[in-house]
Design a protein around this motif. Structure first.
Motif, PDB file in Angstrom:
ATOM      1  N   THR A 161       6.955  21.876 -73.849  1.00 31.10           N
ATOM      2  CA  THR A 161       8.268  23.113 -73.042  1.00 31.10           C
ATOM      3  C   THR A 161       8.044  24.652 -74.275  1.00 31.10           C
ATOM      4  O   THR A 161       7.884  25.049 -72.527  1.00 31.10           O
ATOM      5  CB  THR A 161       9.486  22.534 -73.494  1.00 31.10           C
ATOM      6  OG1 THR A 161       9.412  21.524 -72.279  1.00 31.10           O
ATOM      7  CG2 THR A 161      10.310  23.278 -71.964  1.00 31.10           C
ATOM      8  N   ILE A 195       7.980  27.824 -71.183  1.00 29.69           N
ATOM      9  CA  ILE A 195       7.388  26.650 -69.509  1.00 29.69           C
ATOM     10  C   ILE A 195       8.124  28.299 -67.938  1.00 29.69           C
ATOM     11  O   ILE A 195       9.596  28.192 -68.389  1.00 29.69           O
ATOM     12  CB  ILE A 195       7.699  24.862 -69.661  1.00 29.69           C
ATOM     13  CG1 ILE A 195       6.866  24.346 -70.105  1.00 29.69           C
ATOM     14  CG2 ILE A 195       7.619  25.572 -67.349  1.00 29.69           C
ATOM     15  CD1 ILE A 195       6.966  23.153 -69.522  1.00 29.69           C
ATOM     16  N   GLY A 196       7.013  28.461 -67.942  1.00 29.64           N
ATOM     17  CA  GLY A 196       7.396  29.351 -66.766  1.00 29.64           C
ATOM     18  C   GLY A 196       7.466  30.898 -67.340  1.00 29.64           C
ATOM     19  O   GLY A 196       7.962  31.453 -65.796  1.00 29.64           O
ATOM     20  N   GLY A 197       7.139  31.228 -68.309  1.00 27.06           N
ATOM     21  CA  GLY A 197       6.755  32.305 -68.533  1.00 27.06           C
ATOM     22  C   GLY A 197       7.509  33.317 -69.817  1.00 27.06           C
ATOM     23  O   GLY A 197       7.685  34.613 -69.748  1.00 27.06           O
ATOM     24  N   LYS A 198       8.953  32.240 -69.632  1.00 25.82           N
ATOM     25  CA  LYS A 198      10.554  32.516 -70.682  1.00 25.82           C
ATOM     26  C   LYS A 198       9.599  33.280 -71.845  1.00 25.82           C
ATOM     27  O   LYS A 198       9.121  32.304 -72.710  1.00 25.82           O
ATOM     28  CB  LYS A 198      11.122  32.387 -70.436  1.00 25.82           C
ATOM     29  CG  LYS A 198      12.756  32.403 -70.594  1.00 25.82           C
ATOM     30  CD  LYS A 198      14.177  31.971 -69.840  1.00 25.82           C
ATOM     31  CE  LYS A 198      15.039  32.466 -70.676  1.00 25.82           C
ATOM     32  NZ  LYS A 198      15.950  32.401 -70.251  1.00 25.82           N
ATOM     33  N   VAL A 214      15.415  27.683 -71.958  1.00 33.94           N
ATOM     34  CA  VAL A 214      14.223  27.233 -71.095  1.00 33.94           C
ATOM     35  C   VAL A 214      14.872  25.690 -70.359  1.00 33.94           C
ATOM     36  O   VAL A 214      15.301  24.870 -70.719  1.00 33.94           O
ATOM     37  CB  VAL A 214      12.869  26.508 -72.250  1.00 33.94           C
ATOM     38  CG1 VAL A 214      12.048  25.692 -71.208  1.00 33.94           C
ATOM     39  CG2 VAL A 214      12.587  27.618 -72.678  1.00 33.94           C
ATOM     40  N   ASP A 215      15.009  26.238 -68.938  1.00 29.93           N
ATOM     41  CA  ASP A 215      15.857  24.728 -68.447  1.00 29.93           C
ATOM     42  C   ASP A 215      17.351  25.019 -68.542  1.00 29.93           C
ATOM     43  O   ASP A 215      18.051  25.790 -68.460  1.00 29.93           O
ATOM     44  CB  ASP A 215      15.090  23.647 -68.031  1.00 29.93           C
ATOM     45  CG  ASP A 215      13.432  24.180 -67.847  1.00 29.93           C
ATOM     46  OD1 ASP A 215      13.642  24.427 -66.553  1.00 29.93           O
ATOM     47  OD2 ASP A 215      12.931  23.319 -68.093  1.00 29.93           O
TER      48      ASP A 215
END
Length: 241
Positions: A161, A195-198, A214-215
């Motif tokens: 992640t 994940i997602g570019g953060k 994250v999430d």
């Protein structure tokens, strides 16, 4: 003989009377001048006395006015000091300092970035002293340097992640030549990518600390120098918020 003597005595008496009259007139004149001068002096003294009394009265009024003004200024100064002390106490009570100031600045920045105030309030209200965290996970990886750029270098956490990479400055040997491994005494740059570019980036001399959400998980990282060319990273993963 008798007639001549009589005329002589009469003229003598006449001269004496004339001299006495002149003397009396002169004495009267001197006395008159003296009295006039004395009277003039008295009048001048009276005038000076009146003038001095008026000046004394004026100075007394001015003194009273200045004393009143000084009293008013002292009262105003005491009032200003009390007001300043009140404002200073209010400033200390209401203006955040230390950690609270950092949190206030952070909340302000999040609001300016467009985060809804209700969501931000919910996140803060859900924060607890006791957190639901997994056991800390420690790994190590090599930092890229100007002489060590090729290949993939980094570690992952949370089943891939979050990825952690970094770079540093080359160390130098005794001869001053650059080595491939990084110098732990120089600032390094660590990048955390979710994940997602953060992403989150931290720069400085090790050890360093950084967090990334994250999430629904918050990852807290601690970076420290390890064996030559390696950085040891410890990650705490906790439920967020």
């Amino acid at each position: 003989m008798t007639l001549g003597r009589y005329d002589y005595e009469r003229r003598y008496r006449k001269r004496m009377r004339a001299g006495a009259i002149k003397f009396l007139l002169l004495a009267a004149l001197v006395l008159g001048v003296g009295l006039f001068s004395y009277q003039m002096g008295i009048e001048q003294l009276k005038g000076r006395d009146v003038t001095l009394r008026e000046e004394i009265a004026t100075l007394s009024r001015q003194k009273a006015e200045l004393e009143l003004l000084a009293t008013q200024m002292q009262h105003a100064a005491r009032t200003a000091e009390a007001r300043a002390a009140e404002l200073e106490g209010r400033l200390q009570r209401e203006v955040p300092t230390g950690e609270l100031a950092k949190l206030t600045q952070l909340v302000s920045e999040r609001l300016k970035s467009g985060i809804d105030a209700n969501r931000l309030s919910f996140v803060i209200s859900q924060a607890q002293v006791q957190r639901n965290c997994q056991p800390a996970d420690t790994k190590r990886f090599t930092l890229s340097t100007p002489l060590l750029k090729g290949g993939a270098r980094g570690v992952t956490f949370g089943n891939g992640t979050v990825t952690v990479t970094g770079e540093g400055q080359s160390a130098h040997n005794a001869q001053g030549n650059a080595e491939s491994w990084f110098d732990p005494g120089q600032p390094v740059t660590i990048r955390i990518t979710g994940i997602g570019g953060k992403t989150a980036t931290v720069t400085g001399v090790l050890p360093l600390h950084q967090s990334l959400v994250v999430d629904n998980s918050e990852y807290r990282f601690t970076f420290a120098a390890s064996q030559r060319s390696f950085v040891e990273v410890t990650a705490d993963r906790c439920t967020y918020p």
